[in-house]
Design a protein around this motif. Sequence first.
Motif, PDB file in Angstrom:
ATOM      1  N   ALA A  45       1.250  -1.315   0.163  1.00 13.93           N
ATOM      2  CA  ALA A  45      -0.327  -0.021  -0.197  1.00 13.93           C
ATOM      3  C   ALA A  45       0.608   1.009  -0.257  1.00 13.93           C
ATOM      4  CB  ALA A  45      -1.554   0.531   0.860  1.00 13.93           C
ATOM      5  N   PHE A  49       1.101   3.956  -2.892  1.00 13.84           N
ATOM      6  CA  PHE A  49       0.391   5.750  -2.040  1.00 13.84           C
ATOM      7  C   PHE A  49       2.178   6.323  -2.953  1.00 13.84           C
ATOM      8  CE2 PHE A  49      -1.660   3.915   1.168  1.00 13.84           C
ATOM      9  CZ  PHE A  49      -3.470   4.409   0.420  1.00 13.84           C
ATOM     10  N   ASP A  71      -4.462  -0.748  -6.854  1.00 12.77           N
ATOM     11  CA  ASP A  71      -4.284  -1.101  -6.087  1.00 12.77           C
ATOM     12  C   ASP A  71      -5.924  -1.705  -5.522  1.00 12.77           C
ATOM     13  OD1 ASP A  71      -2.577   1.560  -5.216  1.00 12.77           O
ATOM     14  OD2 ASP A  71      -4.148   2.328  -6.271  1.00 12.77           O
ATOM     15  N   LYS A 126      -8.904   8.489  -3.771  1.00 19.03           N
ATOM     16  CA  LYS A 126      -8.327   8.509  -3.845  1.00 19.03           C
ATOM     17  C   LYS A 126      -7.858   8.143  -2.213  1.00 19.03           C
ATOM     18  CE  LYS A 126      -5.044  11.024  -7.003  1.00 19.03           C
ATOM     19  NZ  LYS A 126      -3.959  12.229  -6.730  1.00 19.03           N
ATOM     20  N   ALA A 127      -9.298   8.725  -1.607  1.00 16.58           N
ATOM     21  CA  ALA A 127      -9.309   9.114  -0.260  1.00 16.58           C
ATOM     22  C   ALA A 127     -10.698   7.334   0.053  1.00 16.58           C
ATOM     23  CB  ALA A 127     -10.318   9.979   0.215  1.00 16.58           C
ATOM     24  N   HIS A 129      -9.466   4.977  -1.764  1.00 14.39           N
ATOM     25  CA  HIS A 129      -8.590   3.709  -1.308  1.00 14.39           C
ATOM     26  C   HIS A 129      -7.987   4.209  -0.068  1.00 14.39           C
ATOM     27  CE1 HIS A 129      -5.324   1.281  -2.061  1.00 14.39           C
ATOM     28  NE2 HIS A 129      -4.385   1.746  -2.254  1.00 14.39           N
ATOM     29  N   PHE A 130      -7.458   5.424   0.688  1.00 15.27           N
ATOM     30  CA  PHE A 130      -6.715   5.095   1.623  1.00 15.27           C
ATOM     31  C   PHE A 130      -7.502   4.524   2.915  1.00 15.27           C
ATOM     32  CE2 PHE A 130      -6.625   7.851   5.154  1.00 15.27           C
ATOM     33  CZ  PHE A 130      -4.859   7.237   5.548  1.00 15.27           C
ATOM     34  N   MET A 134      -7.170   1.516   5.457  1.00 17.89           N
ATOM     35  CA  MET A 134      -6.996   1.270   6.428  1.00 17.89           C
ATOM     36  C   MET A 134      -7.337   0.521   6.903  1.00 17.89           C
ATOM     37  SD  MET A 134      -4.524   3.607   7.200  1.00 17.89           S
ATOM     38  CE  MET A 134      -4.126   3.547   9.046  1.00 17.89           C
TER      39      MET A 134
END
Length: 162
Positions: A45, A49, A71, A126-127, A129-130, A134
């Motif tokens: 991960a 990023f 991803d 992107k948010a 995936h983040f 997490m």
Amino acid sequence: MRLKIKKEKVFFAVTWLRWILAFVVAISIFLGKRNVALFIFILTALVGFMENFISKKYPSALRSMVDVFADKLLVNFTLIALAINGIVPWWVALIILARDMLTIIGASYLIYKNLRSEFKPSLLGKATHFFQVMALIPPMLNDEIDWYLLSTALALTLISGV
């Protein structure tokens, strides 16, 4: 020109490595090697990023698609492995898998019809995936789901799918 070609090969090699490591994470979960899976998951991960930041300096339509797919493989294979092991509910995995499949099918159709040739990840993507990444760390650590993180990831998944 020669330097650019070498950088492209390095970027593609890193992306292919991320594809392979996504399989390794899932297999490690199946084999009960959760610490190994967690380490490789976090490493993969983080490389993903970092690769997103570097790819802005050296844009490529093909790399952007392959990178996004890497991803998706990491998150989806990890989710499937955790769901099969009964750690994450199936409905969670199905929501994320369905959204990703619809995204891939829609993108493939747009490319096939020559309506789009490049797909740049949005800030929302992107948010999403983040938060997906997490949200998968606590179940890999101790079989417990952080429902705040997972709910945020699912909400962002649904919103970005629309």
